[in-house]
Design a protein around this motif. Structure first.
Motif, PDB file in Angstrom:
ATOM      1  N   GLY A 107       0.789  -1.217   0.000  1.00 56.00           N
ATOM      2  CA  GLY A 107       0.000   0.000   0.000  1.00 56.00           C
ATOM      3  C   GLY A 107       0.820   1.265   0.000  1.00 56.00           C
ATOM      4  O   GLY A 107       0.279   2.365  -0.133  1.00 56.00           O
ATOM      5  N   ASP A 108       2.134   1.127   0.129  1.00 57.28           N
ATOM      6  CA  ASP A 108       3.032   2.284   0.140  1.00 57.28           C
ATOM      7  C   ASP A 108       3.672   2.435  -1.237  1.00 57.28           C
ATOM      8  O   ASP A 108       4.215   1.468  -1.781  1.00 57.28           O
ATOM      9  N   PRO A 109       3.651   3.637  -1.839  1.00 58.03           N
ATOM     10  CA  PRO A 109       4.165   3.789  -3.208  1.00 58.03           C
ATOM     11  C   PRO A 109       5.651   3.506  -3.341  1.00 58.03           C
ATOM     12  O   PRO A 109       6.093   2.969  -4.355  1.00 58.03           O
ATOM     13  N   VAL A 110       6.432   3.866  -2.329  1.00 58.59           N
ATOM     14  CA  VAL A 110       7.875   3.616  -2.398  1.00 58.59           C
ATOM     15  C   VAL A 110       8.163   2.125  -2.248  1.00 58.59           C
ATOM     16  O   VAL A 110       8.971   1.556  -2.995  1.00 58.59           O
ATOM     17  N   ALA A 224       4.307   7.821 -11.793  1.00 57.54           N
ATOM     18  CA  ALA A 224       4.623   8.479 -10.531  1.00 57.54           C
ATOM     19  C   ALA A 224       3.399   8.666  -9.639  1.00 57.54           C
ATOM     20  O   ALA A 224       3.534   8.760  -8.413  1.00 57.54           O
ATOM     21  N   HIS A 225       2.200   8.752 -10.221  1.00 61.41           N
ATOM     22  CA  HIS A 225       0.990   8.871  -9.402  1.00 61.41           C
ATOM     23  C   HIS A 225       0.787   7.641  -8.537  1.00 61.41           C
ATOM     24  O   HIS A 225       0.203   7.725  -7.448  1.00 61.41           O
ATOM     25  N   TYR A 226       1.252   6.488  -9.007  1.00 59.82           N
ATOM     26  CA  TYR A 226       0.960   5.221  -8.352  1.00 59.82           C
ATOM     27  C   TYR A 226       2.103   4.736  -7.471  1.00 59.82           C
ATOM     28  O   TYR A 226       1.874   4.247  -6.364  1.00 59.82           O
ATOM     29  N   LEU A 227       3.331   4.830  -7.953  1.00 53.40           N
ATOM     30  CA  LEU A 227       4.494   4.337  -7.235  1.00 53.40           C
ATOM     31  C   LEU A 227       5.731   5.043  -7.758  1.00 53.40           C
ATOM     32  O   LEU A 227       5.735   5.577  -8.876  1.00 53.40           O
ATOM     33  N   GLY A 228       6.791   5.055  -6.950  1.00 54.95           N
ATOM     34  CA  GLY A 228       8.005   5.723  -7.394  1.00 54.95           C
ATOM     35  C   GLY A 228       9.088   5.688  -6.335  1.00 54.95           C
ATOM     36  O   GLY A 228       8.857   5.270  -5.188  1.00 54.95           O
ATOM     37  N   ALA A 229      10.280   6.117  -6.721  1.00 58.62           N
ATOM     38  CA  ALA A 229      11.407   6.137  -5.788  1.00 58.62           C
ATOM     39  C   ALA A 229      11.148   7.089  -4.628  1.00 58.62           C
ATOM     40  O   ALA A 229      11.671   6.912  -3.520  1.00 58.62           O
ATOM     41  N   LYS A 230      10.336   8.121  -4.857  1.00 53.07           N
ATOM     42  CA  LYS A 230       9.932   9.053  -3.812  1.00 53.07           C
ATOM     43  C   LYS A 230       8.416   9.232  -3.887  1.00 53.07           C
ATOM     44  O   LYS A 230       7.848   9.301  -4.977  1.00 53.07           O
ATOM     45  N   ALA A 231       7.792   9.324  -2.727  1.00 53.58           N
ATOM     46  CA  ALA A 231       6.351   9.536  -2.697  1.00 53.58           C
ATOM     47  C   ALA A 231       6.029  10.988  -3.033  1.00 53.58           C
ATOM     48  O   ALA A 231       6.655  11.909  -2.506  1.00 53.58           O
ATOM     49  N   LEU A 232       5.070  11.187  -3.934  1.00 58.34           N
ATOM     50  CA  LEU A 232       4.652  12.536  -4.288  1.00 58.34           C
ATOM     51  C   LEU A 232       3.675  13.079  -3.256  1.00 58.34           C
ATOM     52  O   LEU A 232       2.891  12.331  -2.660  1.00 58.34           O
ATOM     53  N   GLU A 233       3.724  14.392  -3.057  1.00 53.83           N
ATOM     54  CA  GLU A 233       2.775  15.005  -2.135  1.00 53.83           C
ATOM     55  C   GLU A 233       1.341  14.801  -2.609  1.00 53.83           C
ATOM     56  O   GLU A 233       0.421  14.649  -1.799  1.00 53.83           O
TER      57      GLU A 233
END
Length: 456
Positions: A107-110, A224-233
């Motif tokens: 459940g966490d994007p990172v 990037a909306h769903y997952l990525g190296a850093k979580a977007l605000e």
């Protein structure tokens, strides 16, 4: 000559109208959908007939061969169902629930991004990848570049994307993948023969299968909306999973079927021989779409909702249920079942937000609860019904239930269902409970939308 042309035009319209009507009456549709299409064709044939030819086909056995599942038949009796829903799915011809699987919810994007990249980089023989969206952003490029590295290392890489969903994909990265030997295909082209009915049938499935042994799937696309190296605000709340065990075989069967449609290639089935995972999860894959003879997900959920005794907790970005699903929810609420539907306060589809109002109001008037997630967009598609849960790609709306190609994982073990409940309750802490806005104009507009919804 003008009267001859007018006569010919009338004859053509009448013939097309009759042809469309014959096709509609032979399709498996709700009575409301059939009536809506017939009325539209009779009243506005020059509009409705072309629309039907482009959008109206729901099941096309000639174009989509049914998914063939390798069930690993040992010659013994069929497996004893672990749940009423498992028995229902087996009656639909789907593989039985598989115990002893390793399942990890993400459940966490990172954490999801790290799991995806580790899965890709750890592949040694083959990567079969299918997504609705591969975005042209940092996440999408990094993902495709990781596939390229594996292709250069000799791993067989097949990447399949929906043409509409990935209308603007990472073109340069995809060219690099092809140059490295990766096979890149698009599902359901936008330009196609009129009357194929394919334009309206999108492949919304999402999966990464590594070496026929491990799979990533769920609600998350690659972006990037769903997952990525850093979580977007402003990143989206979503839910995916990693699965290891013999249940991965069903994902491979679905991918093989989709790849054959997109590429024209006949892939040789590859029965997997999984090692003993020692896992505690019991799961069952339920695909849905034009390549599944009936509607096991939709019909199975209706049965589960009617049998529910204690709770029905749903998470969906878009809530526009079929009449049967909506009725099952309101009946359950009137029976005293704890019915909660969690949706984003404002989704990325304003029309869907408008359309859900009447359905949520019906639910609340029956004693159910609508929870509006405040921090931002929630894209997860999951739920808990008594002692079983599910997570996958299908939204709780008409399109996902009856049109698109989807995959949903049913979960039967207490441990994973408990984790789903914890995740739901965590989301609920960030929700408001209120009734959708009302007013005469809004109710009339919602009623018109609801009247037109069955035309799908």
């Amino acid at each position: 000559m003008s009267w001859i042309m007018t006569h010919l035009e009338i004859v053509v319209i009448v013939l097309l109208t009759l042809l469309a009507a014959v096709v509609i009456l032979q399709q498996r549709r709700t009575p409301q959908s059939t009536a809506a299409w017939l009325l539209a064709i009779i009243v506005l044939p020059w509009v409705a007939v072309p629309l039907f030819l482009g959008l109206g086909f729901r099941k096309q056995s000639t174009r989509y061969s049914p998914v063939h599942f390798l069930k690993g038949d040992t010659g013994g009796p069929p497996p004893r169902p672990v749940h009423t829903l498992d028995a229902t799915m087996q009656h639909f011809g789907l593989p039985a629930a598989a115990p002893g699987q390793n399942l990890r919810l993400l459940g966490d994007p990172v954490a999801a991004y790290e799991a995806v990249m580790a899965l890709v980089r750890g592949a040694e023989k083959r990567l079969d990848v299918l997504f609705y969206i591969v975005s042209n952003d940092a996440t999408g490029v990094a993902f495709v570049d990781a596939l390229t590295e594996r292709a250069k290392a000799g791993v067989k890489v097949r990447l399949l994307m929906d043409r509409l969903g990935t209308f603007r994909g990472p073109a340069a990265a995809l060219r690099r993948l092809q140059a490295a030997g990766g096979d890149v295909r698009f599902y359901s082209p936008l330009l196609q023969v009129p009357g194929s009915g394919h334009l309206n049938l999108r492949n919304h499935r999402k999966m990464i299968i590594a070496d026929d042994a491990r799979v990533f799937s769920g609600g998350m696309n690659i972006g990037a909306h769903y997952l990525g190296a850093k979580a977007l605000e402003d990143g989206w709340a979503d839910l995916a999973f990693l699965l290891e065990g013999r249940a991965v075989q069903s994902f491979g069967d679905v991918f093989r079927s989709d790849w054959e449609v997109a590429s024209g290639e006949q892939l040789e089935p590859t029965p997997m021989v999984p090692a003993h995972t020692g896992g505690n999860a019991t799961v069952q894959l339920v695909p849905s779409g034009p390549d599944i003879a009936e509607d096991p997900l939709h019909d199975g959920l209706i049965r589960a909702l009617h049998l529910a005794e204690s709770r029905i907790w749903l998470v969906t970005p878009y809530f526009v249920p079929t009449e049967a699903l909506g009725a099952a929810l309101t009946i359950a609420a009137r029976r005293g079942v704890d019915v909660r539907v969690l949706v984003p306060d404002r989704s990325n589809q304003r029309l869907a937000d408008f359309a859900r109002g009447a359905y949520l109001r019906d639910l609340q008037e029956a004693g159910g609860h609508a929870l509006y997630y405040q921090p931002g967009m929630i894209h997860a598609k999951a739920g808990v019904i008594d002692n079983m849960g599910f997570v996958g790609t299908a939204n709780f709306d008409v399109r996902s239930m009856l049109l698109n190609f989807e995959v949903t994982l049913l979960i039967y073990d207490a441990g994973t269902v408990g984790s789903l409940c914890d995740w739901f309750e965590h989301l609920s802490e960030h929700c408001a409970m209120e009734k959708p806005p009302t007013g005469l104009f809004r109710k009339v507009a919602e009623g018109l939308f609801r009247l037109g919804a069955p035309i799908l």
